[in-house]
Scaffold this motif. Sequence first.
Motif, mmCIF file in Angstrom:
data_model
loop_
_atom_site.group_PDB
_atom_site.id
_atom_site.type_symbol
_atom_site.label_atom_id
_atom_site.label_comp_id
_atom_site.label_asym_id
_atom_site.label_seq_id
_atom_site.Cartn_x
_atom_site.Cartn_y
_atom_site.Cartn_z
ATOM 1 N N LEU A 183 0.832 -1.203 0.000
ATOM 2 C CA LEU A 183 0.000 0.000 0.000
ATOM 3 C C LEU A 183 0.868 1.256 0.000
ATOM 4 C CD1 LEU A 183 -2.850 -0.957 2.516
ATOM 5 C CD2 LEU A 183 -2.989 -0.854 0.020
ATOM 6 N N LEU A 184 1.885 1.284 0.848
ATOM 7 C CA LEU A 184 2.782 2.439 0.897
ATOM 8 C C LEU A 184 3.533 2.598 -0.426
ATOM 9 C CD1 LEU A 184 4.206 2.026 4.525
ATOM 10 C CD2 LEU A 184 2.613 3.781 3.713
ATOM 11 N N SER A 185 3.949 1.478 -1.028
ATOM 12 C CA SER A 185 4.661 1.529 -2.308
ATOM 13 C C SER A 185 3.767 2.061 -3.420
ATOM 14 C CB SER A 185 5.175 0.131 -2.678
ATOM 15 O OG SER A 185 6.058 -0.359 -1.704
ATOM 16 N N LEU A 186 2.521 1.610 -3.443
ATOM 17 C CA LEU A 186 1.596 2.073 -4.471
ATOM 18 C C LEU A 186 1.281 3.556 -4.322
ATOM 19 C CD1 LEU A 186 -0.816 -0.962 -4.782
ATOM 20 C CD2 LEU A 186 0.319 0.173 -6.691
ATOM 21 N N PHE A 187 1.040 3.991 -3.097
ATOM 22 C CA PHE A 187 0.792 5.420 -2.876
ATOM 23 C C PHE A 187 2.017 6.235 -3.274
ATOM 24 C CE2 PHE A 187 -2.780 4.337 0.141
ATOM 25 C CZ PHE A 187 -3.742 5.045 -0.548
ATOM 26 N N ALA A 191 2.123 9.047 -6.197
ATOM 27 C CA ALA A 191 2.561 10.412 -5.882
ATOM 28 C C ALA A 191 3.662 10.871 -6.820
ATOM 29 C CB ALA A 191 3.047 10.479 -4.434
ATOM 30 N N PHE A 192 4.674 10.023 -7.042
ATOM 31 C CA PHE A 192 5.770 10.386 -7.950
ATOM 32 C C PHE A 192 5.257 10.542 -9.379
ATOM 33 C CE2 PHE A 192 8.634 8.693 -4.602
ATOM 34 C CZ PHE A 192 9.522 9.772 -4.544
ATOM 35 N N GLY A 193 4.280 9.684 -9.757
ATOM 36 C CA GLY A 193 3.737 9.776 -11.103
ATOM 37 C C GLY A 193 2.975 11.075 -11.327
ATOM 38 N N LEU A 194 2.195 11.487 -10.350
ATOM 39 C CA LEU A 194 1.444 12.734 -10.494
ATOM 40 C C LEU A 194 2.370 13.942 -10.467
ATOM 41 C CD1 LEU A 194 -1.679 11.928 -8.282
ATOM 42 C CD2 LEU A 194 -1.489 11.868 -10.777
ATOM 43 N N ILE A 195 3.468 13.845 -9.717
ATOM 44 C CA ILE A 195 4.477 14.921 -9.734
ATOM 45 C C ILE A 195 5.116 15.026 -11.115
ATOM 46 C CG2 ILE A 195 6.748 15.617 -8.842
ATOM 47 C CD1 ILE A 195 5.871 14.401 -6.138
ATOM 48 N N ALA A 196 5.292 13.862 -11.777
ATOM 49 C CA ALA A 196 5.917 13.824 -13.109
ATOM 50 C C ALA A 196 4.912 14.062 -14.234
ATOM 51 C CB ALA A 196 6.596 12.466 -13.303
ATOM 52 N N GLU A 307 5.941 0.604 -18.021
ATOM 53 C CA GLU A 307 6.118 1.748 -18.929
ATOM 54 C C GLU A 307 6.040 3.069 -18.163
ATOM 55 O OE1 GLU A 307 6.764 1.489 -22.172
ATOM 56 O OE2 GLU A 307 6.623 -0.715 -22.204
ATOM 57 N N ALA A 308 5.055 3.164 -17.267
ATOM 58 C CA ALA A 308 4.894 4.399 -16.494
ATOM 59 C C ALA A 308 6.082 4.623 -15.573
ATOM 60 C CB ALA A 308 3.605 4.342 -15.679
ATOM 61 N N SER A 309 6.559 3.560 -14.943
ATOM 62 C CA SER A 309 7.679 3.681 -14.008
ATOM 63 C C SER A 309 8.967 4.082 -14.712
ATOM 64 C CB SER A 309 7.876 2.350 -13.268
ATOM 65 O OG SER A 309 8.790 2.492 -12.215
ATOM 66 N N GLN A 310 9.133 3.636 -15.949
ATOM 67 C CA GLN A 310 10.322 4.029 -16.713
ATOM 68 C C GLN A 310 10.297 5.514 -17.042
ATOM 69 O OE1 GLN A 310 10.213 1.221 -19.970
ATOM 70 N NE2 GLN A 310 11.548 -0.235 -18.922
ATOM 71 N N VAL A 311 9.103 6.040 -17.300
ATOM 72 C CA VAL A 311 8.965 7.482 -17.534
ATOM 73 C C VAL A 311 9.277 8.256 -16.253
ATOM 74 C CG1 VAL A 311 7.342 9.341 -18.089
ATOM 75 C CG2 VAL A 311 7.281 7.193 -19.394
ATOM 76 N N GLY A 314 13.109 6.444 -14.903
ATOM 77 C CA GLY A 314 14.165 6.057 -15.827
ATOM 78 C C GLY A 314 14.296 4.545 -15.882
ATOM 79 N N ASN A 315 15.464 4.042 -16.278
ATOM 80 C CA ASN A 315 15.656 2.606 -16.473
ATOM 81 C C ASN A 315 15.457 1.796 -15.189
ATOM 82 O OD1 ASN A 315 16.220 2.955 -19.184
ATOM 83 N ND2 ASN A 315 18.430 3.158 -18.863
ATOM 84 N N ILE A 316 15.763 2.406 -14.045
ATOM 85 C CA ILE A 316 15.599 1.703 -12.779
ATOM 86 C C ILE A 316 14.126 1.439 -12.474
ATOM 87 C CG2 ILE A 316 15.386 3.758 -11.313
ATOM 88 C CD1 ILE A 316 17.368 0.539 -10.493
ATOM 89 N N GLY A 317 13.226 2.088 -13.225
ATOM 90 C CA GLY A 317 11.795 1.918 -13.013
ATOM 91 C C GLY A 317 11.331 0.487 -13.190
#
Length: 483
Positions: A183-187, A191-196, A307-311, A314-317
């Motif tokens: 749950l904490l990881s998903l939130f 959060a990082f996705g909406l910031i990006a 795909e979203a995490s890579q955006v 980066g590659n570590i996504g």
Amino acid sequence: MKESSPAKMKNELGLLDGTMLVAGSMIGSGIFIVSADIIRRVGSSGWLISTWVITGFMTLTAALSYGELSAMFPKAGGQYVYLKEAYNKFIAFLYGWSFFSVIQTGTIAAVGVAFSKFTAYLVPALSEDNILLSIPHGDEGKAYTISAAQIVSIILIVILTYINSRGVKNGKFIQTTFTLTKLLSLFGLIAFGLIALKGDIWDANWTNPWDIHSLNADGSFGSSLALNAALGAIAIAMVGTIFSSDAWNNVTFIAGEMKNPKRDVALSLAFGTLIVTVIYVLANIMYIAVLPLNEIATAEKDRVAVEASQVIFGNIGTVIIAIMIMISTFGCNNGLILSGARVYYSMAKDGLFFKKAGTLNSASVPAFGLWIQALVASILCLSGRYGDLLDMISFVAVMFYVLTIAGIFILREKMPHAERPYKAWGYPVLPAIYILMGIAFCILLVIYKPEYTWPGLIIVLIGIPIYFISQRNVKDEEEPVVS
């Protein structure tokens, strides 16, 4: 001297444990994947979000309705018990049979293989592409294969089954720890996705958000669909969202081990489904904030989250998402394995399952039910047909959810003076709305995607002769011997 079986289960689970079981069993790998297929069906951001919102509303409505049933019958078996009390043992058995043969075991197998597939991001040798055994069959060059991913999934199922066979406290610890982590990881990912958030992508994705489009072979979206085709597309898209939101009722199966089942099962259902619904909707908003719709639709192997995490990272996504899904599927399978055996326990007590499944081991858990569940799930892993099974789980599951919620109306008439510590919120309107929505979903699938429906119905119907054979055997055992 042979150790005697404990008389009853231990009441060791509280509200937090129940809530974590609901949320943890619901969140597996679906939220990371199924949005790609949904976009291919509906072709617009508005309907992508709406599909998850509709499913979330249905799930919350069902959970709030089940609260009344869980408070009336605070015992192991959950939905099986509710169906037996509202209808009869026959209807309850058909549910239990479907649960054992496909709903729970098929989900355990699929989640286990999903764990293996994403583990392969870190250890490529464990990939589904690493074929360990190939046995040719037929004249067309076909072969039955077993991959490293299938073996890993079976090992995972066996390990979690063993842990849960040693007592509910062990399963509780894993469930709470892994669910809180996920749950904490998903939130955090949201959060990082909406910031990006990318303004141009966001604006483009919300152009004509309510037009339902067909998908062309090149990944582009074609013309808008007519109303009847649009309804069919939404229903088919909801197969993925309903599967991703299923297993919320697993907490009802372990009511016999809750400290305060008349209160905590209902609250666990409400809190758990609400948390997951919010996460699912926000996750999809995050996807359309960083990825164009066509990239969501054409994500490699449907892995939208990768795909979203890579955006975002980066590659570590890729590694981040792989670890998140490993945590998510590990915790999800623990919840499914822990709770499933309690249904077989209740069935066995009614003479509708293997008698040994109705006994408890020295740790006060139904170990035989746990291990026979593991056996069937492992066979499904090896069969390679778990993916096909999942296509029909949503239809069968919703069909039984509708029957169970209709049971609330029946029990209000049948047992008007029974104690109801909690009453279904919004009764009779919300339960009735769920029943209508569930029936509409099933009818649309029958019309537009019959291959998602008839295999599940066949499995349910196979249970009919099994039920009557089992009942004949019970009567033979009870028949007194005349000397």
